[in-house]
Design a protein around this motif. Sequence first.
Motif: not given
Length: 239
Positions: A211-220
Amino acid sequence: MNNFYSMTNSNQPIIVSFARGDVTGDRVPDNVYLTGITSPDSPFIQNITLLVQDGRTGVVNSVQLRENAGYNPTIFLGDFTGNGVDDILISINTGGSGGIMYHYIYSFVKNTAQLLFDFNIYNEQYQYEIIYKDNYKVEVVSKINNKKYIIDISTKDPEYLNEIYDENGKLKSPITGFVNPLSGLYPVDFDSNKVFELLAYQKIAGRYNADSLGYVLNTLGWHNNRFGLQNQYVAILGY
């Protein structure tokens, strides 16, 4: 490519990934290998090991990876710290349904291995809460930086929504989702200064993993001898 590991016996390690670049800092290209033990009837690779052959001396040093089994192990060489020397990004697919990956970054200056990034530590540090709200909304809370995001799920299948909400858009009962561990870690030179940042992907799931709702995208980016959070986004698919 040096053939010091060229045996194909399933009980012996073979080269499963290779890259060439200066990782020791002496401006002489070095050979960087991942070796592992394979079986003839499976793409699964065990005992994945990092080997660095000094380009100047020919001496080989090895590093045992903590998590050392999976699929399609790869190496990327690039400068992540700004010291002008290539670091070693190792990526291993776990093969699980969540697309979870193992990632390590090592520095090898002066033939000394230093672990710069460990996916386990990242997964422990970056924690989230996924909370279903009234009126077809899901709140994403990122604890490390105390940021909140709202995902509109009103376009999901009516059958899905009717299981969760009443006719007035009110939750029938409290529901929480979750964010998967790292499913991708990609080197990107965002500011074109020849020093790579990291783009980390983590899937947001609702009531179950599919049940995919989206993605968290973190830039490090590398700062004060560690990778710190620079920017954070929540990405959703269009409809």
